[in-house]
Design an enzyme around this catalytic site. Structure first.
Site, short mmCIF file in Angstrom:
data_model
loop_
_atom_site.label_atom_id
_atom_site.label_comp_id
_atom_site.label_asym_id
_atom_site.label_seq_id
_atom_site.Cartn_x
_atom_site.Cartn_y
_atom_site.Cartn_z
N GLU A 199 -31.62 36.77 -9.77
CA GLU A 199 -31.80 35.45 -8.88
C GLU A 199 -32.45 34.42 -9.74
O GLU A 199 -32.93 33.17 -9.16
CB GLU A 199 -32.82 35.77 -7.64
CG GLU A 199 -34.14 36.13 -8.08
CD GLU A 199 -34.39 37.52 -8.53
OE1 GLU A 199 -35.74 37.99 -8.11
OE2 GLU A 199 -33.50 38.32 -8.62
N ASP A 237 -25.38 39.03 -2.54
CA ASP A 237 -24.32 38.34 -3.21
C ASP A 237 -24.09 37.14 -2.67
O ASP A 237 -23.60 36.06 -3.40
CB ASP A 237 -23.22 39.27 -3.82
CG ASP A 237 -23.58 40.48 -4.31
OD1 ASP A 237 -24.72 40.26 -5.14
OD2 ASP A 237 -23.04 41.30 -4.36
N ASP A 275 -35.91 30.17 -9.34
CA ASP A 275 -35.99 31.37 -8.92
C ASP A 275 -36.12 31.53 -7.55
O ASP A 275 -37.08 30.97 -6.94
CB ASP A 275 -37.29 32.19 -9.66
CG ASP A 275 -37.26 33.75 -9.48
OD1 ASP A 275 -37.21 34.18 -10.53
OD2 ASP A 275 -37.28 34.07 -8.38
#
Length: 801
Positions: A714, A688, A671
């Site tokens: 994410e 992005d 993560d």
């Protein structure tokens, strides 16, 4: 009659003797006065429209928020009915029912009522079910969870479903905290949904921390004491703001306050600036047993998008008045000069008229000599003034019936003229009236004869070729039109009879997608096309003449891996006289590899052999779309790696394989640290780009057998078949180091928290995912930017309750 007596006034009301400057001045003053009147009326209308727009926005915003409040009540109500109607509910059943409800709510939980004498047996039972020690807990003086003190009643959290990756505070006694005790008592006494006073949620972003606890009692029988409670933890910003316009585009400034809160704490407040206008509104929102005050004001964006147009109206009105004045000045002055020139030309034209009358008689004699051709001349208005003997014979009309009475248009079929006029209007970009359709030529067919249909005196029709040209005088000016007609009725009938068969065949083949053919297989193993349409040339890129001479050229185009299968299917169709259908590949010189579908119906020839009637079509696009759809269904559109659906399918397959054959399997979950901060500071476009760069780096380092997927947002996972925990931990360390080696512009070094878990014998998918997720949580709690391996499988502390 003198010319002055018949001159019309300019525009119908301006005298020719009026001064051009006077006309322009009058129009300018009148236009300016009208502009002032319109601007004054528009100002009042503008204020009414602004108030109406504001009220529409307020009503829409209030309706949307109230619907979300009602939706949360309905979702919690459905969870309450689930417990009432289900009897004893397991943790798996709770998770399966509550997880789809997590929309605009932070968490859902179930907490039973446990009395003093039930506590020990309850803790032992739950510890046995969970496989780990369990106790009823409360916060001690230093803010840590500790075993709850002895009291008459407890309401511990037993099941919880949350959006957070941190887990749930199982065993926490809700009666140990005054704010939660108050809402539980109200729900117990009323038997209905109850809402807490404003509270700060734990473990969420500060902007989403303000929220409330929504509680519903669960009773087996109506009007009896509840045996537990179902709860929803609601972040007011998440519930209200998600889906609304961004602050820099929002027309409203909004504030929500709990009316029963003595401190009047603000549960939600917009971040955009209040406008200068005095527009405001207030509405009443209801959630459970609480009433909230919704205050709405117009924002700066609303004021900017609804600014007054009075100045623009005044400017445009004055400008248009000035332009109209200038136009009238030019029109009046030019008209006066033009009339003088017309008077001079009129004298000259009368002299030329006398000369033309003399030549007219001679021309008439010449035209009447052409008896097989109709020659017709008109003036500029289209009225016929010349009608020779050939025209009389062709149309059955006498010259005295036509001259000065009929127009050229009256001799033609009206429908045909209207159709031609429409085509000319499109080609030339201006309207062509039907009366001029036979005289105007399109840009690509000038001075060419065209086919028309004329109407005789008796009503019958005939087809003619017509050549029209313009008649000019000695000065090059138009004086009329000349049309020459040749009767081609019989010629056209003969041509149509000869071309009927060819047209029919071409139409049939042209409307069939692909190509149609007749194909024979003779006893001597001779293959031959006796007919091939134009589409066959495009399918195989072989000329039709070559196809009909040598059918073997087609089999040279077929892909070597498909050629023998196609030949065998043709032989089988000939043997059984069965329908032939195949899909195969061809290798073409210009278009390369293409997919072809062919179908044909066979029949046996009298002298032996087989004749097929069929068609072939190009299905390459269909094949390509099938492949693209399969790729899109398993690929993440932003990063290009596998998506969550593919990850779940592969994980299920690997676990099934391990349950059959044993072996090793590891899972790495990661993560990105502080990813929301990246989006907030640099924008979602940079966020992005960070996701794409991270996928590029990790994708270069994972092994060919590993499966790299994006789970959402994410969060990512790497599935490592045939890999034990030590190998997976080493790979995770390499991936962690690859992120820290090089910074990402413009955000700098981007780090991530990694969790590693290895599959255990007889472990299900949820257990493996939970342990990997718990390892990520441990890495986050330990300071982020690290790799943690999970061995115990114990879930850690949550965020909401």
């Amino acid at each position: 009659m003198p010319m002055q007596a018949v001159r019309p006034k300019i525009l119908g009301f301006i005298s020719e003797q009026a001064s051009a400057w006077l006309v322009a001045l009058v129009v300018l003053l009148a236009g300016s006065a009208l502009t002032v009147i319109v601007a004054w009326a528009a100002a009042d209308l503008y204020q009414q429209q602004v108030r109406q727009r504001f009220q529409l926005l307020v009503n829409e915003r209030y309706t949307r928020i109230q619907e979300r409040f009602e939706d949360q009540e309905q979702r919690l109500g459905s969870l309450q009915r689930f417990f009432v109607n289900s009897g004893d509910v397991s943790r798996a059943e709770f998770d399966g029912f509550a997880q789809p409800l997590l929309l605009n709510a932070r968490a859902y939980a179930w907490a039973p009522r446990i009395f003093r004498e039930q506590r020990s047996l309850f803790e032992q039972d739950i510890s046995r079910q969970r496989g780990v020690p369990f106790s009823i807990r409360e916060l001690n003086t230093v803010g840590e969870l500790a075993r709850a003190a002895e009291r008459d009643e407890y309401v511990p959290v037993l099941f919880s479903q949350t959006q957070s990756l941190l887990g749930s505070p199982l065993g926490f006694d809700l009666l140990a905290q005054p704010l939660r005790r108050s809402v539980l008592e109200r729900a117990q006494h009323s038997g209905k949904l109850a809402v807490s006073q404003p509270m700060q949620l734990v473990g969420v972003e500060p902007a989403y921390a303000a929220g409330v606890l929504l509680v519903a009692p669960v009773s087996k029988v109506a009007d009896t004491e509840p045996y537990g409670f179902v709860m929803a933890v609601i972040s007011m910003r998440q519930l209200v703001a998600d889906g609304l316009p961004r602050s820099n585009r929002d027309n409203l400034v909004m504030q929500i306050v709990d009316t029963s809160d003595t401190q009047q704490r603000v549960l939600y407040e917009s971040s955009n600036a209040v406008g200068d206008s005095d527009l405001r509104a207030a509405r009443r929102l209801v959630l459970g047993d609480h009433v909230y005050a919704l205050s709405l004001r117009a924002s700066e964006i609303f004021d900017k998008s609804n600014h007054s147009s009075m100045r623009a109206i005044l400017a445009m009105g004055v400008l248009l008045s000035a332009l109209l004045s200038a136009l009238l000045y030019v029109l009046v002055s030019q008209r006066q000069r033009a009339l003088k020139l017309v008077e001079q030309r009129t004298v000259q034209l009368r002299a030329r008229e006398q000369e033309l009358r003399g030549a007219h008689g001679q021309l008439r004699s010449v035209l009447n000599a052409a008896t097989q051709v109709a020659i017709i001349a008109t003036d500029l208005r289209g009225v016929i003034n010349t009608f020779n003997a050939g025209a009389e014979q062709m149309l059955g009309l006498k010259a005295e019936e036509v001259l000065g009475h009929l127009t050229l248009e009256s001799l033609h079929v009206g429908v045909e003229l209207e159709a031609r006029a429409g085509l000319l209007s499109l080609a030339l970009g201006k309207r062509i009236p039907p009366s001029q359709a036979m005289l105007v030529e399109s840009p690509d067919s000038q001075h060419e004869a065209r086919e028309w249909t004329l109407v005789r005196k008796d009503g019958s029709q005939l087809t003619v070729n017509m050549l029209a040209t313009v008649l000019l005088d000695d000065y090059g000016l138009w004086v009329g039109y000349l049309a020459i007609y040749l009767d081609v009725t019989q010629q056209k009938r003969a041509y149509e009879a000869l071309a009927a068969r060819d047209r029919l065949l071409k139409k049939l083949s042209a409307h069939v997608p692909g190509g149609i053919f007749q194909f024979t297989h003779e006893p001597q193993d001779n293959w031959r096309f006796i007919y091939a349409s134009e589409g066959m040339r495009d399918i195989y890129e072989i000329e039709l003449s070559v196809l009909q001479q040598d059918a073997g050229r087609v089999f040279e185009r077929i892909h070597p891996l498909d050629a023998e299968r196609v030949r065998a299917s043709i032989r089988l169709s000939a043997l059984q006289l069965s329908h032939w259908r195949e899909e195969y590949r061809v290798q073409l010189p210009q278009r390369g590899l293409r997919w072809i579908r062919g179908e044909a119906t066979p029949e046996e020839l009298p002298g032996g052999g087989t004749l097929w009637h069929g068609y072939v079509s190009d299905i390459s696009d269909l094949k390509r779309v099938e492949e693209e759809l399969r790729a899109l269904s398993i690929t993440d559109s932003l990063t290009g790696i596998y998506n969550r659906r593919y990850f779940q399918d592969r994980l299920k397959g690997e676990v099934l394989r391990l349950n059959r054959n044993c072996g090793a399997l590891s899972l790495i979950m990661l993560d990105i640290d502080h990813f929301k901060r990246i989006n907030d500071q640099h924008g979602h476009g940079v966020g992005d780009a960070v996701l794409q760069e991270l996928c590029k780096r990790i994708g270069q380092r994972v092994r060919r057998t590993d499966v790299f997927c994006r789970l959402g947002g994410e969060e990512f996972a790497v599935l490592c078949p045939n890999t034990d925990g030590t190998q997976a931990y080493s790979l995770a360390t390499q991936l962690w180091q690859s992120l820290r080696d090089t910074s990402m512009e413009p955000v700098g070094i981007v780090t991530a928290s990694f969790g590693v878990a290895s599959w255990r014998i007889d472990e299900d998918i949820d257990g493996l995912l939970l342990r990997a997720d718990s390892a990520v949580y441990v890495a986050k709690q330990a300071g982020r930017d690290r790799v943690e391996a999970c061995g115990s499988g114990q879930a850690l502390m949550p965020d909401g309750l």
